[in-house]
Design an enzyme around this catalytic site. Sequence first.
Site, PDB file in Angstrom:
ATOM      1  NE  ARG A 224       8.820 -27.281  12.107  1.00 58.34           N
ATOM      2  CZ  ARG A 224       7.310 -27.690  11.418  1.00 58.34           C
ATOM      3  NH1 ARG A 224       7.556 -29.790  11.025  1.00 58.34           N
ATOM      4  NH2 ARG A 224       6.921 -27.446  10.755  1.00 58.34           N
ATOM      5  CG  HIS A 272      10.148 -30.669   6.374  1.00 56.83           C
ATOM      6  ND1 HIS A 272      10.376 -29.760   7.191  1.00 56.83           N
ATOM      7  CD2 HIS A 272       9.372 -30.871   6.442  1.00 56.83           C
ATOM      8  CE1 HIS A 272       9.322 -28.828   8.254  1.00 56.83           C
ATOM      9  NE2 HIS A 272       8.708 -29.825   7.301  1.00 56.83           N
TER      10      HIS A 272
END
Length: 309
Positions: A224, A272
């Site tokens: 993350r 992502h």
Amino acid sequence: MPIVIICQNKDPLPWVKALNRVAPDVEIRLWPDDQDRDLATMALTWSHPPGVLAHYPNLRLISSMGAGIDHINNDSSFPSDVPVTRIIDPELLHDMYDYLETQIAGFRHHSHYYGLSQQTRQWLPLNSIAKDSVRVGVMGLGKLGGHVAVKLAQAGYSVLGWARSQKALKGVHCFSGQGNIKEFLRQSNVLINLLPLTKSTQAILNRQYLSCLPQQAYLINVGRGLHLVERDLIELLDEGHLSGACLDVFQQEPLPEKHPFWSHPKIKITPHVSSLTNPESVASQVVLNYRRIGSGEVFDNQVDLQRGY
Ligand code: NDP
Ligand code: OXD
């Protein structure tokens, strides 16, 4: 009782189609246009605006649309007595491995550097980095990290792994706990982050720890964005301690147009995508859990909210 899909930065329509295919009897609603929110018993969420879950007073189950649940746990207004589940799926594992193996091969063969020299029409050959001198350190040895570490070892890389508890993984030199992180980092010249985002892992990719990596090490962050202290990374790249970084996740997604990462010559960016959940592959596990609501049966892939993953 409907399932409501609450997501941002993700197209919900393939999810609606996949859920309709496996459960034509279940009504699927889409936030923010849904009415009668008290009827929904399950929410399927990705990157929902904090606070929105509290508008659904009768939720009995919240499922992430991905492997991570930090977007749910970080929403202080979410009803914390409601169980939370996540996605575990073989396709996620395969895609993550392929993505990471590709990035490691790119690091060995200087693919980012050749991309830059092509732009300036420069013919600048370099020797590739020998496979047997690459020592890949994997942070997080859960579903994804454990799979990736073992497969990289099978593919002929030297692999080290680090997790909270001690693991025994074939071909992987495993370390555990805060007391051993520096030793793990000192031995890794490619570092992959596959930790979940929790209070104890936030900002773990900081100057103190990244400086333990050997000179010219390469960072791949697929965990993350909040794991990484962005300024520390830029300094370590500019000082030449790190040779480059491949970043798939960011503190703010989409990455803002003016962010310095976009133009940094040693940073490779992907949006992502290292392993995206395929709704067709996971719809049946979502529906299975939905049908267990109120049955007393244990949900599959329920997370421990205290632990945070
Ligand atoms: P798991 O929950 O299966 O595994 C988490 C691992 O991290 C475990 O090995 C755990 O240790 C370790 N860990 C957790 N906290 C600590 C800590 N404080 N110190 C050391 N180790 C710790 O997660 P997954 O493998 O399924 O997924 C990991 C993350 O990958 C997700 O949370 C998500 O953020 C990210 N992800 C990113 C994707 C992308 O497209 N970029 C796609 C999918 C996931 P232990 O085993 O000892 O408990
Ligand atoms: C996930 C992700 O957690 O896509 O599945 O990051």
